[in-house]
Scaffold this motif. Structure first.
Motif, PDB file in Angstrom:
ATOM      1  N   VAL A  81       0.848  -1.184   0.000  1.00 14.23           N
ATOM      2  CA  VAL A  81       0.000   0.000   0.000  1.00 14.23           C
ATOM      3  C   VAL A  81       0.888   1.240   0.000  1.00 14.23           C
ATOM      4  CG1 VAL A  81      -1.786   1.269   1.223  1.00 14.23           C
ATOM      5  CG2 VAL A  81      -1.791  -1.224   1.268  1.00 14.23           C
ATOM      6  N   PRO A  82       0.797   2.087  -1.019  1.00 13.15           N
ATOM      7  CA  PRO A  82       1.645   3.295  -1.040  1.00 13.15           C
ATOM      8  C   PRO A  82       1.398   4.165   0.192  1.00 13.15           C
ATOM      9  CG  PRO A  82       0.534   2.975  -3.157  1.00 13.15           C
ATOM     10  CD  PRO A  82      -0.069   1.989  -2.205  1.00 13.15           C
ATOM     11  N   GLY A  83       2.480   4.637   0.783  1.00 14.07           N
ATOM     12  CA  GLY A  83       2.358   5.526   1.933  1.00 14.07           C
ATOM     13  C   GLY A  83       2.303   4.818   3.267  1.00 14.07           C
ATOM     14  N   PHE A  84       1.968   3.524   3.268  1.00 24.90           N
ATOM     15  CA  PHE A  84       1.877   2.782   4.527  1.00 24.90           C
ATOM     16  C   PHE A  84       3.064   1.834   4.706  1.00 24.90           C
ATOM     17  CE2 PHE A  84      -2.572   4.004   4.245  1.00 24.90           C
ATOM     18  CZ  PHE A  84      -2.866   4.289   5.566  1.00 24.90           C
ATOM     19  N   CYS A  85       3.948   1.785   3.740  1.00 26.35           N
ATOM     20  CA  CYS A  85       5.042   0.818   3.778  1.00 26.35           C
ATOM     21  C   CYS A  85       6.347   1.487   3.373  1.00 26.35           C
ATOM     22  CB  CYS A  85       4.769  -0.363   2.843  1.00 26.35           C
ATOM     23  SG  CYS A  85       3.299  -1.304   3.260  1.00 26.35           S
TER      24      CYS A  85
ATOM     25  N   CYS B 283       2.163  11.510   5.292  1.00 28.64           N
ATOM     26  CA  CYS B 283       2.881  11.924   6.496  1.00 28.64           C
ATOM     27  C   CYS B 283       3.892  13.000   6.126  1.00 28.64           C
ATOM     28  CB  CYS B 283       3.557  10.736   7.189  1.00 28.64           C
ATOM     29  SG  CYS B 283       4.577   9.737   6.108  1.00 28.64           S
ATOM     30  N   SER B 284       4.521  13.568   7.135  1.00 28.81           N
ATOM     31  CA  SER B 284       5.336  14.759   6.920  1.00 28.81           C
ATOM     32  C   SER B 284       6.722  14.465   6.385  1.00 28.81           C
ATOM     33  CB  SER B 284       5.465  15.530   8.239  1.00 28.81           C
ATOM     34  OG  SER B 284       6.069  14.698   9.217  1.00 28.81           O
ATOM     35  N   MET B 285       7.060  13.220   6.240  1.00 20.35           N
ATOM     36  CA  MET B 285       8.383  12.905   5.701  1.00 20.35           C
ATOM     37  C   MET B 285       8.251  11.804   4.654  1.00 20.35           C
ATOM     38  SD  MET B 285       9.174   9.723   6.950  1.00 20.35           S
ATOM     39  CE  MET B 285       8.476   8.656   8.186  1.00 20.35           C
TER      40      MET B 285
END
Length: 468
Positions: free
Chosen positions: A337-341, A381-383
């Motif tokens: 999942v993009p953004g969660f891994c 997220c911020s990074m």
């Protein structure tokens, strides 16, 4: 058929009375959908679910990795959510799995937001569009799912499959004589037909048994009270791999991770490794990988359970029985999942792509006319997790042979040597470089056995040292 009011599925079961074993079952598609969905579940979720089992199953070194994440102080992670990403990893097929009649994963479903200006971006929550319009991304969309007319999730239509005790799925076009011969069904009078209702408890038991037993249906349906501990630990074994990852041949340009191994000279085993955050990020990312990705790469490696049989039968199943080729690929080649891994190219796994076509949000590339319909996931997220990883840097860790991970500590290193009964005069340092082939071996070793570092590197350590 499933009873949605009680969350049960009814199974017709043929049992050998003499041996008290399941010969086969004839399930409805709702059961097959649940069975096939096992391939999409991330390892971290499986470990978390395994703890709910009456006799928790030990899956190689994966349990130690999960516990290590729990025990590491949140201050070691870039942001708090990084720890939760590992302890509650996201399933890329969760929108499909939410429609299953029996669900194992209780994770909240994701939400999807687009920019009202239809910029090519996607977010999982309301945020400002990063494009020049700077509008709030408040246009919520549901992921479009193709289902069969009867509401099946992966398998199409009212098809009568046969599922054997070791989870081989036999399609209806197989001849009766070949099926009965294959199953060794000689004395029909010694059989008995049962009707058994199962719920989420039994499905969880089936998932656990598929990893450690060749008779998963018997253990689940006829012997649910039997203690699993006798077969819970997957025994140490040599790990044989034949990489299926694209571009896995070694070259000088490949980014490799340097690792210092502390080896017992007499026992020819890795006692522990001294590793930077880059290697530990990679190890922790194993928890985000779906089961199907690991089974896909097992190739000739053996396993005590029968999950490989299930994968193979999905692979061999004629496409006419699946809702679409996209659904079959979702099971055989599951994605992140993009953004969660934390995406790392050494693993060779892809992230899911999202497309917006004709006011429809989908992950099915075949519905798109071109790659221009593809959306970029933003604002999670911020990074940049892909650039940074889960952990703050720089940092050093101790990683034991069975993948217990602790922040760097000489006291802990001495404790490991004491526990292994290895004297400090019997150890030596060995520097190894971890590339794609080593990562694949390490992944499979962490799933299959309790000595992942030794199984991965001990063969390489026996080779003559090369001048650096």
């Amino acid at each position: 058929m499933a009873d949605k009011s009680t969350n049960n599925i009814e199974l017709k079961v043929l049992v050998d009375r003499g041996s008290n074993k399941v010969i086969f079952i004839e399930p409805e598609n709702d059961f097959l959908d649940v069975l096939f969905s096992f391939m999409t579940i991330p390892m971290g979720t499986i470990i978390r679910l395994a703890r709910k089992h009456s006799d928790p199953v030990v899956i190689g070194c994966m349990n130690n990795l999960y516990t290590s994440v729990e025990n590491i102080d949140e201050q070691k992670f870039w942001i708090d959510i990084c720890k939760d990403m590992l302890l509650h990893p996201r399933n890329a097929a969760d929108s499909h799995c939410n429609d299953l009649n029996l669900k194992l994963d209780d994770t909240e479903p994701r939400r999807y937001f687009l920019c009202p200006n239809l910029c090519k971006v996607l977010s999982y929550y309301c945020t400002y569009c990063p494009c020049s319009c700077l509008l709030i991304m408040n246009m919520e969309k549901s992921l479009s799912l193709r289902t069969s007319e009867d509401g099946s999730v992966f398998v199409k239509g009212q098809t009568s499959f046969t599922v054997t005790d070791d989870l081989q799925v036999i399609p209806p076009n197989s001849s009766a004589s070949s099926v009965f011969t294959k199953l060794g069904l000689m004395d029909v009078d010694a059989t008995e037909e049962l009707t058994i209702n199962i719920g989420t408890v039994e499905i969880l038991n089936l998932l656990m048994c598929s990893l450690v037993s060749k008779t998963a249906l018997t253990e689940t349906l006829l012997k649910p009270q039997q203690d699993l501990k006798s077969r819970s630990t997957i025994l140490n074994q040599a790990i044989h791999t034949e990489s299926q990852m694209s571009g896995d041949s070694m070259n000088d340009e490949e980014d490799k991770i340097s690792l210092n191994l502390v080896v017992s000279k007499s026992k020819k085993m890795v006692c522990y490794a001294e590793a930077g955050e880059d290697f530990v990020n990679l190890l922790f990312s194993f928890l985000t990988l779906p089961l199907g990705f690991i089974v896909k790469n097992m190739k000739n490696s053996s396993l005590k359970g029968c999950i490989r049989h299930l994968y193979q039968t999905i692979q061999d199943l004629d496409g006419q029985y699946m809702i679409s080729d996209h659904h079959k690929k979702m099971l055989l080649d599951p994605k992140l999942v993009p953004g969660f891994c934390y995406y790392n190219s050494l693993l060779g796994i892809e992230e899911t792509s999202y497309y917006y076509v004709g006011r429809t949000l989908t992950t099915d590339r075949s519905l798109c006319s071109s790659e221009s319909d593809k959306l970029k996931v933003v604002g999670f997220c911020s990074m940049d997790l892909n650039a940074q990883g889960f952990l703050k840097r720089p940092a050093m860790f101790v990683v034991t042979d069975n993948l217990v991970v602790r922040p760097m500590s000489r006291i802990f290193e001495l404790q490991v040597l004491t526990d292994l009964n290895v004297h400090v005069t019997d150890i030596e340092d060995q520097i190894v470089h971890v590339g794609k082939n080593e990562v694949l071996r390490l992944l499979l070793a962490s799933f299959l056995c309790g000595s992942a570092l030794t199984n991965t590197f001990v063969g390489d350590l026996s080779k003559p040292k090369q001048e650096q």
